[in-house]
Design an enzyme around this catalytic site. Structure first.
Site, PDB file in Angstrom:
ATOM      1  N   ASP A  93       3.209  -6.835   5.305  1.00 21.71           N
ATOM      2  CA  ASP A  93       2.907  -6.428   6.689  1.00 21.71           C
ATOM      3  C   ASP A  93       3.320  -7.510   7.681  1.00 21.71           C
ATOM      4  OD1 ASP A  93       1.966  -3.995   5.822  1.00 21.71           O
ATOM      5  OD2 ASP A  93      -0.136  -4.613   5.814  1.00 21.71           O
ATOM      6  N   ASP A 145      -1.231 -12.254  11.530  1.00 19.25           N
ATOM      7  CA  ASP A 145      -2.289 -11.319  11.134  1.00 19.25           C
ATOM      8  C   ASP A 145      -2.632 -11.538   9.661  1.00 19.25           C
ATOM      9  OD1 ASP A 145      -4.136  -9.283  11.604  1.00 19.25           O
ATOM     10  OD2 ASP A 145      -2.755  -7.705  10.988  1.00 19.25           O
ATOM     11  N   VAL A 200       2.795   3.806   3.369  1.00 19.77           N
ATOM     12  CA  VAL A 200       3.780   3.303   2.420  1.00 19.77           C
ATOM     13  C   VAL A 200       3.783   4.235   1.211  1.00 19.77           C
ATOM     14  CG1 VAL A 200       4.558   1.358   1.021  1.00 19.77           C
ATOM     15  CG2 VAL A 200       3.364   0.934   3.192  1.00 19.77           C
ATOM     16  N   GLU A 221      -0.332   1.254  11.285  1.00 22.56           N
ATOM     17  CA  GLU A 221       0.902   1.722  11.930  1.00 22.56           C
ATOM     18  C   GLU A 221       1.613   2.823  11.154  1.00 22.56           C
ATOM     19  OE1 GLU A 221       0.926  -1.834  11.269  1.00 22.56           O
ATOM     20  OE2 GLU A 221       0.064  -2.390  13.199  1.00 22.56           O
TER      21      GLU A 221
END
Length: 260
Positions: free
Chosen positions: A209, A192, A66, A63
């Protein structure tokens, strides 16, 4: 309010990725991450005193990226920037279909990504206040999330998959506690969980995450829990750990959980 050109000139001095010479592909990737709206958010973080410099990429995910950032006192933080591209939108959409908190947003890509950033911030807060080891969330705005940096000046903490485990049996139990305590105390299911979404720092696992994490009253909670359990069991079984029966973990997790 300074002009955008003045803001960009300021950012060029403080964002390392805007200074370096790169290939065409690298510049295209940077453009996806550092679009105009994102640069304005970074500028807001700078003027508010949260960030002084953006240094280098810690990780590149599905997505977003970082980054290792520091404040004026050279204290490190992690800045997660969610891409607002179509591919990110499609991936995120799969996790929120039917979720009433996102009603009316599914057709608006940028607003959806902003809501997703807000969701990860709140999930991290919820885990953190309930004693689950996660990066402490600091601030968020639009598609940018500022949080605690897990690592040191030599580099970020490794993912579980790459870490040398000194106490694999203890680490296994601690990872299972992410599932059990996350459900019972924070009323969240990561959804996840795997060796890719856990860092190892000072011989302790840290959960990361958390944007897709679901509340424990989700209609598909049992299936998501079992997926997390099976992923952790698979990884540690391959490390030679005597794993706990998945049904036993599921029973311990769901039985007696407090209601929201």
């Amino acid at each position: 309010m300074p002009s955008y050109d003045e803001i960009y000139a300021h950012l060029e001095r403080h964002v390392d990725d805007l200074k370096t010479n790169k290939t065409g592909d690298e510049r295209q990737t940077d453009a996806e991450v550092f679009d105009k709206q994102t640069l304005l958010v970074i500028y807001d973080f700078m003027t508010a005193g949260y960030v002084d410099s953006v240094h280098y990429t810690i990780s590149t995910g599905k997505e977003g990226n970082v980054f290792y950032v520091t404040d004026e006192d050279d204290e490190p933080f992690a800045l997660k920037i969610f891409r607002t591209s179509t591919s990110t939108f499609k991936r995120v959409s799969k996790y929120i279909e039917g979720d009433p908190r996102f009603k009316g947003l599914c057709g608006n890509r940028r607003k959806l990504i902003y809501a997703w950033t807000n969701k990860e911030f709140k999930n991290l807060q919820r885990y953190h206040v309930n004693g689950i080891r996660v990066p402490e969330p600091i601030e968020f705005e639009k598609n940018c999330l500022l949080m605690e940096y897990i690592g040191d000046k030599n580099g970020p903490a490794p993912q579980l998959k790459d870490a040398e485990l000194k106490r694999p049996n203890m680490t296994y139990k601690e990872c299972i506690s992410f599932i059990v305590d996350g459900y019972k105390k924070a009323h969240l299911i990561h959804g996840d969980l795997s060796e890719y979404n856990i860092l190892m720092w000072k011989d302790k696992p840290v959960l990361i995450d958390c944007g897709q994490a679901l509340t424990s009253d989700h209609f598909n909670a049992k299936d998501f829990l079992m997926r997390d359990i099976n992923n952790i069991n698979r990884f540690f079984k391959n490390k030679g750990v005597d794993i706990i029966d998945p049904e036993e973990i599921l029973e311990k997790t769901m039985n007696g959980s407090e209601k929201q």
